[in-house]
Design an enzyme around this catalytic site. Structure first.
Site, PDB file in Angstrom:
ATOM      1  N   ASP A   8       0.863  -1.173   0.000  1.00 22.60           N
ATOM      2  CA  ASP A   8       0.000   0.000   0.000  1.00 22.60           C
ATOM      3  C   ASP A   8       0.906   1.232   0.000  1.00 22.60           C
ATOM      4  O   ASP A   8       2.139   1.102  -0.068  1.00 22.60           O
ATOM      5  CB  ASP A   8      -0.920  -0.038   1.218  1.00 22.60           C
ATOM      6  CG  ASP A   8      -2.226   0.719   1.007  1.00 22.60           C
ATOM      7  OD1 ASP A   8      -2.338   1.448   0.002  1.00 22.60           O
ATOM      8  OD2 ASP A   8      -3.137   0.582   1.850  1.00 22.60           O
ATOM      9  N   GLU A  10       0.058   4.578   1.886  1.00 22.93           N
ATOM     10  CA  GLU A  10      -0.034   5.548   2.978  1.00 22.93           C
ATOM     11  C   GLU A  10       1.007   5.310   4.067  1.00 22.93           C
ATOM     12  O   GLU A  10       1.395   6.243   4.776  1.00 22.93           O
ATOM     13  CB  GLU A  10      -1.442   5.523   3.588  1.00 22.93           C
ATOM     14  CG  GLU A  10      -2.531   6.070   2.687  1.00 22.93           C
ATOM     15  CD  GLU A  10      -3.105   5.025   1.741  1.00 22.93           C
ATOM     16  OE1 GLU A  10      -4.102   5.326   1.065  1.00 22.93           O
ATOM     17  OE2 GLU A  10      -2.550   3.902   1.683  1.00 22.93           O
ATOM     18  N   HIS A  60      -2.441  -0.162  -3.955  1.00 23.80           N
ATOM     19  CA  HIS A  60      -2.924   1.165  -3.587  1.00 23.80           C
ATOM     20  C   HIS A  60      -3.697   1.841  -4.713  1.00 23.80           C
ATOM     21  O   HIS A  60      -3.218   1.924  -5.855  1.00 23.80           O
ATOM     22  CB  HIS A  60      -1.753   2.070  -3.203  1.00 23.80           C
ATOM     23  CG  HIS A  60      -2.148   3.493  -2.968  1.00 23.80           C
ATOM     24  ND1 HIS A  60      -2.822   3.903  -1.836  1.00 23.80           N
ATOM     25  CD2 HIS A  60      -1.995   4.604  -3.727  1.00 23.80           C
ATOM     26  CE1 HIS A  60      -3.050   5.204  -1.901  1.00 23.80           C
ATOM     27  NE2 HIS A  60      -2.562   5.657  -3.046  1.00 23.80           N
ATOM     28  N   HIS A 104      -1.518   1.069   6.507  1.00 22.61           N
ATOM     29  CA  HIS A 104      -1.985   2.136   7.392  1.00 22.61           C
ATOM     30  C   HIS A 104      -3.052   1.593   8.333  1.00 22.61           C
ATOM     31  O   HIS A 104      -3.623   0.521   8.108  1.00 22.61           O
ATOM     32  CB  HIS A 104      -2.568   3.294   6.579  1.00 22.61           C
ATOM     33  CG  HIS A 104      -3.660   2.852   5.648  1.00 22.61           C
ATOM     34  ND1 HIS A 104      -4.971   2.685   6.052  1.00 22.61           N
ATOM     35  CD2 HIS A 104      -3.628   2.512   4.340  1.00 22.61           C
ATOM     36  CE1 HIS A 104      -5.699   2.268   5.036  1.00 22.61           C
ATOM     37  NE2 HIS A 104      -4.913   2.155   3.971  1.00 22.61           N
ATOM     38  N   HIS A 115      -7.741   5.117   7.255  1.00 16.58           N
ATOM     39  CA  HIS A 115      -9.051   4.908   6.644  1.00 16.58           C
ATOM     40  C   HIS A 115      -9.211   3.411   6.416  1.00 16.58           C
ATOM     41  O   HIS A 115      -8.291   2.629   6.669  1.00 16.58           O
ATOM     42  CB  HIS A 115      -9.181   5.656   5.310  1.00 16.58           C
ATOM     43  CG  HIS A 115      -8.292   5.126   4.234  1.00 16.58           C
ATOM     44  ND1 HIS A 115      -6.964   5.469   4.132  1.00 16.58           N
ATOM     45  CD2 HIS A 115      -8.524   4.261   3.222  1.00 16.58           C
ATOM     46  CE1 HIS A 115      -6.411   4.849   3.107  1.00 16.58           C
ATOM     47  NE2 HIS A 115      -7.340   4.097   2.536  1.00 16.58           N
ATOM     48  N   GLU A 134      -7.956  -2.698   6.801  1.00 19.52           N
ATOM     49  CA  GLU A 134      -7.240  -3.402   5.744  1.00 19.52           C
ATOM     50  C   GLU A 134      -6.248  -4.402   6.314  1.00 19.52           C
ATOM     51  O   GLU A 134      -6.022  -5.486   5.750  1.00 19.52           O
ATOM     52  CB  GLU A 134      -6.557  -2.373   4.836  1.00 19.52           C
ATOM     53  CG  GLU A 134      -7.574  -1.515   4.101  1.00 19.52           C
ATOM     54  CD  GLU A 134      -6.983  -0.310   3.403  1.00 19.52           C
ATOM     55  OE1 GLU A 134      -5.819  -0.397   2.943  1.00 19.52           O
ATOM     56  OE2 GLU A 134      -7.685   0.717   3.294  1.00 19.52           O
TER      57      GLU A 134
END
Length: 276
Positions: A8, A10, A60, A104, A115, A134
């Site tokens: 990902d 972030e 991502h 994240h 998020h 996630e």
């Protein structure tokens, strides 16, 4: 030894703002370069541990962030979308271990760019009654396949979330959240050295496999509005807990794949793409 890496953005070294991680952002091109460096550090650690094959999934947003020419020559890349298994596309029971890079924390957590999958559209997720994001869904889905998640990199909030799910995971913090869009950063070279060493340690010796699961799980999602759940109720097996919360029951990883369908429905209704 076959290693799977889901990456990902972030939670990548140095990145703290939407402009760092969204195409068109003023620092996005720099961000995708930083992303490749973190991935390459993880690949080096896997190769040092004896990996003969490394599959990297760009997980991502548009899933076209990593440039193949910037990746370690050992790594094969899964790039682009749609992907039936989203952030875990390409993961199979034949992999010996999985690594999460640049992850994240979940929605509502005080972590950098926190998020759950769809930015502001998903308010909460529960897997078997346990709050999840996630990280939790990735860990549970991999475990259902009999593949252990052995290492994770991200900010300190993501690392804490991962070890709360599975304390044996080697969690490597590359930054420390000061707020949702601010962090204290580890020096880039230090962070990448820590990633490489962390993955090497996580894979030495070769990790034991969890028993693949054949049981059912229950996934519940609370959406920001009632319009998305109203449409999702047209999918067989989806039931309402309240006007904004739906749930479904089934085995992982099939349930994870169904969740991907929910997000595509939500995206079509809200004009908001799955963020991840």
């Amino acid at each position: 030894m076959r290693i799977y890496i889901s990456v990902d953005m972030e939670g990548i070294t140095g990145l703290v703002d939407r402009d760092d991680v969204q195409p068109g952002g003023r620092d996005y091109e720099r961000g995708r370069s930083m992303m490749a460096e973190d991935v390459n550090a993880a690949v080096r650690g896997a190769v040092a541990a004896g990996a003969t094959e490394v599959l990297v999934n760009d997980a991502h947003g548009p899933m076209r962030n990593l440039l193949p020419e910037h990746l370690h020559p050992t790594a094969r890349l899964v790039r682009g979308k749609p992907k039936k298994m989203m952030m875990l596309e390409g993961l199979t029971a034949e992999h010996d271990a999985a690594v999460c890079v640049g992850y994240h924390s979940r929605a509502g957590a005080l972590g950098v760019l926190s998020h759950s999958f769809m930015g502001h559209e998903i308010e909460d997720i529960w897997l078997d009654g346990r709050p999840a994001g996630e990280i939790g869904l990735a860990h549970a889905t991999a475990a259902a396949l009999g593949v252990p998640v052995v290492a994770l990199t991200g900010d300190d909030a993501a690392c804490a979330e991962m070890t709360a799910w599975e304390e044996s995971v080697v969690a490597v913090p590359v930054k420390y959240a000061r707020d949702r869009f601010a962090a204290e950063l580890r020096p880039a070279e230090e962070a990448r050295r820590a990633i490489e060493e962390g993955v090497l340690a996580a894979l030495t010796p070769v990790p034991k496999r969890p028993a693949a699961s054949e049981g059912e799980s229950v996934l519940a999602v609370r959406w920001q509005s009632a319009s998305v759940p109203a449409v999702l109720l047209g999918i067989p097996g989806v039931t309402a807990l309240d006007s904004r919360t739906v749930q479904a029951r089934g085995p992982l990883p099939a349930l994870y794949r169904q969740f991907g369908v929910w997000m595509r429905v939500a995206s079509s209704l809200t004009n908001q793409p799955p963020y991840c």
